[in-house]
Structures are given as C-alpha cells and as structure tokens.
Design a protein around this motif. Structure first.
Motif, mmCIF file in Angstrom:
data_model
loop_
_atom_site.group_PDB
_atom_site.id
_atom_site.type_symbol
_atom_site.label_atom_id
_atom_site.label_comp_id
_atom_site.label_asym_id
_atom_site.label_seq_id
_atom_site.Cartn_x
_atom_site.Cartn_y
_atom_site.Cartn_z
ATOM 1 N N SER A 105 -1.939 -5.609 13.616
ATOM 2 C CA SER A 105 -2.564 -4.828 12.545
ATOM 3 C C SER A 105 -2.013 -5.234 11.181
ATOM 4 C CB SER A 105 -2.379 -3.339 12.785
ATOM 5 O OG SER A 105 -1.013 -3.011 12.838
ATOM 6 N N GLU A 106 -0.731 -5.589 11.123
ATOM 7 C CA GLU A 106 -0.137 -6.005 9.848
ATOM 8 C C GLU A 106 -0.745 -7.329 9.380
ATOM 9 O OE1 GLU A 106 4.238 -7.043 7.939
ATOM 10 O OE2 GLU A 106 4.110 -6.185 9.941
ATOM 11 N N LEU A 107 -0.906 -8.278 10.297
ATOM 12 C CA LEU A 107 -1.527 -9.550 9.945
ATOM 13 C C LEU A 107 -2.964 -9.338 9.487
ATOM 14 C CD1 LEU A 107 -1.712 -12.711 9.953
ATOM 15 C CD2 LEU A 107 -2.496 -12.481 12.311
ATOM 16 N N PHE A 109 -4.448 -6.624 8.316
ATOM 17 C CA PHE A 109 -4.475 -5.909 7.038
ATOM 18 C C PHE A 109 -4.189 -6.857 5.879
ATOM 19 C CE2 PHE A 109 -2.232 -3.623 3.658
ATOM 20 C CZ PHE A 109 -3.193 -2.692 3.310
ATOM 21 N N ASN A 110 -3.142 -7.669 6.006
ATOM 22 C CA ASN A 110 -2.754 -8.564 4.913
ATOM 23 C C ASN A 110 -3.803 -9.643 4.649
ATOM 24 O OD1 ASN A 110 -0.355 -7.222 4.359
ATOM 25 N ND2 ASN A 110 0.813 -8.444 5.808
ATOM 26 N N VAL A 111 -4.360 -10.227 5.708
ATOM 27 C CA VAL A 111 -5.332 -11.297 5.509
ATOM 28 C C VAL A 111 -6.652 -10.742 4.971
ATOM 29 C CG1 VAL A 111 -6.346 -11.404 7.824
ATOM 30 C CG2 VAL A 111 -6.160 -13.463 6.461
ATOM 31 N N LYS A 113 -6.943 -8.084 3.063
ATOM 32 C CA LYS A 113 -6.661 -7.735 1.671
ATOM 33 C C LYS A 113 -6.716 -8.978 0.783
ATOM 34 C CE LYS A 113 -3.116 -5.301 -0.960
ATOM 35 N NZ LYS A 113 -1.793 -4.675 -0.875
ATOM 36 N N GLU A 114 -6.181 -10.087 1.287
ATOM 37 C CA GLU A 114 -6.212 -11.345 0.537
ATOM 38 C C GLU A 114 -7.636 -11.898 0.442
ATOM 39 O OE1 GLU A 114 -4.314 -15.753 1.164
ATOM 40 O OE2 GLU A 114 -3.085 -14.017 1.703
#
Length: 173
Positions: A105-107, A109-111, A113-114
């Motif tokens: 989920s962290e990966l 979310f970050n990708v 967002k980018e």
C-alpha cells in the motif's frame, strides 16, 4: 446524498469499509481483533469518521453501535457520531471477472501520488485524466500523461496474468 458517507460493516471477525461515488468504488478489509460475531452495517460521514480516526492515530478504540449513532471509546473519552441506515447505500457494479494483485500500500500510494502530477485535465480526452496500471509478466507499469509529459514507471509484482485499468485522478490522494 448517501454517497457522502462510507459504509462500515462488521462481519465474521472483519471490518469492511466501503466508499462509492457512482464512478469509482473502494473497499478495505481489516481484521477485527475483538472477535465479535455480530453482523452490523451502518453509514457514517467520510469527513467526520476520517477526522476522528486521524485524531486517534495508533490508539486502541472500541466501537459501540446503536440505531442512531456510533460511540468510539478511546483512552481519553468517548466520541459520538451520527449514522444512517446501510440498506440505502448503493452497491457498485462489479465486473464479472475480477483479478486480484497484492501490492504494498505504501508503494502504491507513493507512485500514484507521483503519477498524478502528470495527469491531463482535458475532459475531451478522458483516458488522459487518470493513471493507467498495467499488470503483466510479474510487473506493474504505472503511466500517466498530460499530452506534453509522459510518466512511466515499472515495478516488480507477483502475478503473470495480464490486466489493466485506469484510475481516475479524483480517487488518488
């Protein structure tokens, strides 16, 4: 108006939180450490519920539900929020063939967002107003464009079946 609410269901040692905006749906399943076997569903305001959960970050809470409200008990007191009947909440249409992929989920979310920084805003080209996810050959490819700049990133992922989708930018935080 009911779409301004999230549907929360306690069922078989799980807590299921669903949100739907007539275009996109998201459901998250949590394990219920309490071990209750009661099947209870209710709708609660997104903003109120998220505000309380953010304020109670990393605290253990107890949730008591009655016909008109939910009480969230925490170490410093009790918070009471109004709820609505879950039977009025619409059920989103789901494709008959559903494929599941496990992603951090962290990966994700970050990708997302980018990638959202490169999403187009032109309503005439709706495919460019979202982020494309392509799952193929043990990889996940994330792409977005505004017709001037292309964002494309490839990540290792489990799963050999090919599948793709476009996430609308409105659901990306």
């Amino acid at each position: 108006p009911i779409l301004e609410y999230a549907k929360v269901t306690f069922k078989q040692n799980r807590i299921i939180v669903s949100s739907y905006d007539s275009e996109s749906a998201i459901t998250k399943v949590y394990q219920n450490s309490n071990g209750t076997t009661d099947n209870v569903s209710f709708c609660i305001s997104h903003n109120d519920f998220l505000g309380v959960l953010k304020a109670l970050n990393d605290q253990v809470i107890d949730i008591d539900v009655n016909d008109k409200n939910v009480q969230i008990k925490h170490s410093n007191g009790v918070i009471t929020l109004s709820i609505y009947n879950a039977e009025e909440y619409p059920t989103p249409a789901v494709e008959k063939e559903v494929k599941t992929y496990d992603i951090s989920s962290e990966l994700l979310f970050n990708v997302l967002k980018e990638a959202k920084n490169f999403v187009g805003r032109d309503e005439i080209r709706p495919a460019m107003t979202g982020v494309r996810l392509l799952f193929s050959n043990n990889t996940m490819t994330v792409s977005s464009t505004d017709a001037h700049v292309l964002y494309n990133n490839v990540f290792k992922n489990k799963g050999e079946e090919q599948s793709e989708c476009i996430l609308t930018s409105s659901i990306i935080p």
